[in-house]
Design a protein around this motif. Structure first.
Motif, PDB file in Angstrom:
ATOM      1  N   VAL A   2       3.798   4.759  -5.578  1.00  0.00           N
ATOM      2  CA  VAL A   2       4.670   3.866  -6.343  1.00  0.00           C
ATOM      3  C   VAL A   2       3.848   2.748  -6.969  1.00  0.00           C
ATOM      4  O   VAL A   2       4.032   2.404  -8.146  1.00  0.00           O
ATOM      5  CB  VAL A   2       5.792   3.292  -5.449  1.00  0.00           C
ATOM      6  CG1 VAL A   2       6.555   2.195  -6.176  1.00  0.00           C
ATOM      7  CG2 VAL A   2       6.736   4.406  -5.021  1.00  0.00           C
ATOM      8  N   ARG A   3       2.905   2.174  -6.200  1.00  0.00           N
ATOM      9  CA  ARG A   3       2.061   1.103  -6.739  1.00  0.00           C
ATOM     10  C   ARG A   3       1.256   1.584  -7.946  1.00  0.00           C
ATOM     11  O   ARG A   3       1.131   0.879  -8.945  1.00  0.00           O
ATOM     12  CB  ARG A   3       1.119   0.569  -5.657  1.00  0.00           C
ATOM     13  CG  ARG A   3       1.765  -0.409  -4.696  1.00  0.00           C
ATOM     14  CD  ARG A   3       0.732  -1.192  -3.918  1.00  0.00           C
ATOM     15  NE  ARG A   3      -0.189  -0.326  -3.195  1.00  0.00           N
ATOM     16  CZ  ARG A   3       0.013   0.135  -1.971  1.00  0.00           C
ATOM     17  NH1 ARG A   3       1.124  -0.189  -1.327  1.00  0.00           N
ATOM     18  NH2 ARG A   3      -0.873   0.897  -1.369  1.00  0.00           N
ATOM     19  N   THR A   4       0.707   2.782  -7.841  1.00  0.00           N
ATOM     20  CA  THR A   4      -0.075   3.336  -8.945  1.00  0.00           C
ATOM     21  C   THR A   4       0.797   3.537 -10.178  1.00  0.00           C
ATOM     22  O   THR A   4       0.410   3.195 -11.302  1.00  0.00           O
ATOM     23  CB  THR A   4      -0.715   4.677  -8.534  1.00  0.00           C
ATOM     24  OG1 THR A   4      -1.555   4.458  -7.403  1.00  0.00           O
ATOM     25  CG2 THR A   4      -1.542   5.264  -9.666  1.00  0.00           C
ATOM     26  N   GLU A   6       3.625   2.001 -10.913  1.00  0.00           N
ATOM     27  CA  GLU A   6       4.056   0.711 -11.452  1.00  0.00           C
ATOM     28  C   GLU A   6       2.914   0.016 -12.201  1.00  0.00           C
ATOM     29  O   GLU A   6       3.133  -0.594 -13.254  1.00  0.00           O
ATOM     30  CB  GLU A   6       4.590  -0.169 -10.326  1.00  0.00           C
ATOM     31  CG  GLU A   6       5.957   0.302  -9.825  1.00  0.00           C
ATOM     32  CD  GLU A   6       6.504  -0.551  -8.694  1.00  0.00           C
ATOM     33  OE1 GLU A   6       5.731  -1.345  -8.116  1.00  0.00           O
ATOM     34  OE2 GLU A   6       7.700  -0.421  -8.398  1.00  0.00           O
ATOM     35  N   ALA A   7       1.699   0.118 -11.673  1.00  0.00           N
ATOM     36  CA  ALA A   7       0.551  -0.505 -12.342  1.00  0.00           C
ATOM     37  C   ALA A   7       0.306   0.147 -13.696  1.00  0.00           C
ATOM     38  O   ALA A   7       0.010  -0.536 -14.693  1.00  0.00           O
ATOM     39  CB  ALA A   7      -0.694  -0.395 -11.457  1.00  0.00           C
ATOM     40  N   GLU A  10       2.953  -1.012 -16.135  1.00  0.00           N
ATOM     41  CA  GLU A  10       2.669  -2.379 -16.589  1.00  0.00           C
ATOM     42  C   GLU A  10       1.560  -2.388 -17.639  1.00  0.00           C
ATOM     43  O   GLU A  10       1.642  -3.117 -18.628  1.00  0.00           O
ATOM     44  CB  GLU A  10       2.264  -3.264 -15.392  1.00  0.00           C
ATOM     45  CG  GLU A  10       3.423  -3.685 -14.519  1.00  0.00           C
ATOM     46  CD  GLU A  10       4.475  -4.467 -15.297  1.00  0.00           C
ATOM     47  OE1 GLU A  10       4.101  -5.379 -16.062  1.00  0.00           O
ATOM     48  OE2 GLU A  10       5.666  -4.161 -15.149  1.00  0.00           O
TER      49      GLU A  10
END
Length: 199
Positions: A2-4, A6-7, A10
């Motif tokens: 999820v972090r990847t 979302e980054a 962005e």
């Protein structure tokens, strides 16, 4: 994961189309790697019906600009519907296309249709569209700006780029660094709940 995701979202949210380019050269190998990435796109029957013509020669870019502006001048002055002119008014675009000369590189994308040395392709526009999306993304990832330019009609590009008739122009993509004084419209994007439907 999820972090990847979302980054990445962005980073792509910061992408903007640029019409004012600095003349600074692009490091050797960057465009080649971006086109290699674009060429991994899925395509109908894996025919890969795309051709990327990279123009860096100043005389060739000057010729491209002159031909494009001739078509664009006619379009803006005689053929463009008022509705279209109204829709693009906020972007500040007109028939003049200096970016075709000032950008250090211009990639002209062609759809490859059936010809003496090319097989029958399937889902050409869809395949080329996916490849162009990957190309723009790859260029943005390394800090380069782009602009999708679609003069109408585009057949003059075959002559400027010396390409055979079975290759049909899809779009023109100036590539480079934004000029220090580049102006970019303050555009908003639709929120996720307007573009995604979960069922």
């Amino acid at each position: 994961m999820v972090r990847t995701a979302e980054a990445f979202a962005e980073q792509m949210a910061r992408r903007r189309s640029v019409r004012d380019f600095a003349p600074d050269p692009i490091p050797e190998g960057v465009i080649e790697a971006a086109i290699r990435a674009a060429s991994t796109a899925p395509s109908g029957a894996n025919v890969q019906p795309w051709r990327f013509v990279v123009l860096t020669d100043p005389a060739r870019k000057r010729r491209l600009r002159a031909a494009a502006e001739a078509e664009e001048r006619d379009f803006y002055q005689r053929r463009a519907p008022q509705e279209w002119l109204g829709a693009i008014a906020a972007l500040g675009t007109d028939w003049e296309k200096p970016f075709l000369e000032t950008a250090p590189a211009v990639i002209v994308v062609f759809e490859v249709h059936q010809g003496p040395h090319s097989p029958k392709p399937y889902y050409v526009k869809e395949s080329v569209g996916i490849a162009v999306g990957l190309l723009i993304t790859a260029l943005h990832q390394v800090g380069l700006a782009t602009l999708t330019h679609t003069p109408s009609p585009m057949r003059f590009l075959n002559e400027v780029c010396e390409r055979p008739p079975e290759e049909r122009p899809n779009l023109v993509l100036p590539v480079g660094y934004p000029a220090p004084d580049a102006r970019v419209p303050d555009l908003s994007r639709k929120p996720l709940d307007e573009v995604m439907i979960r069922q």
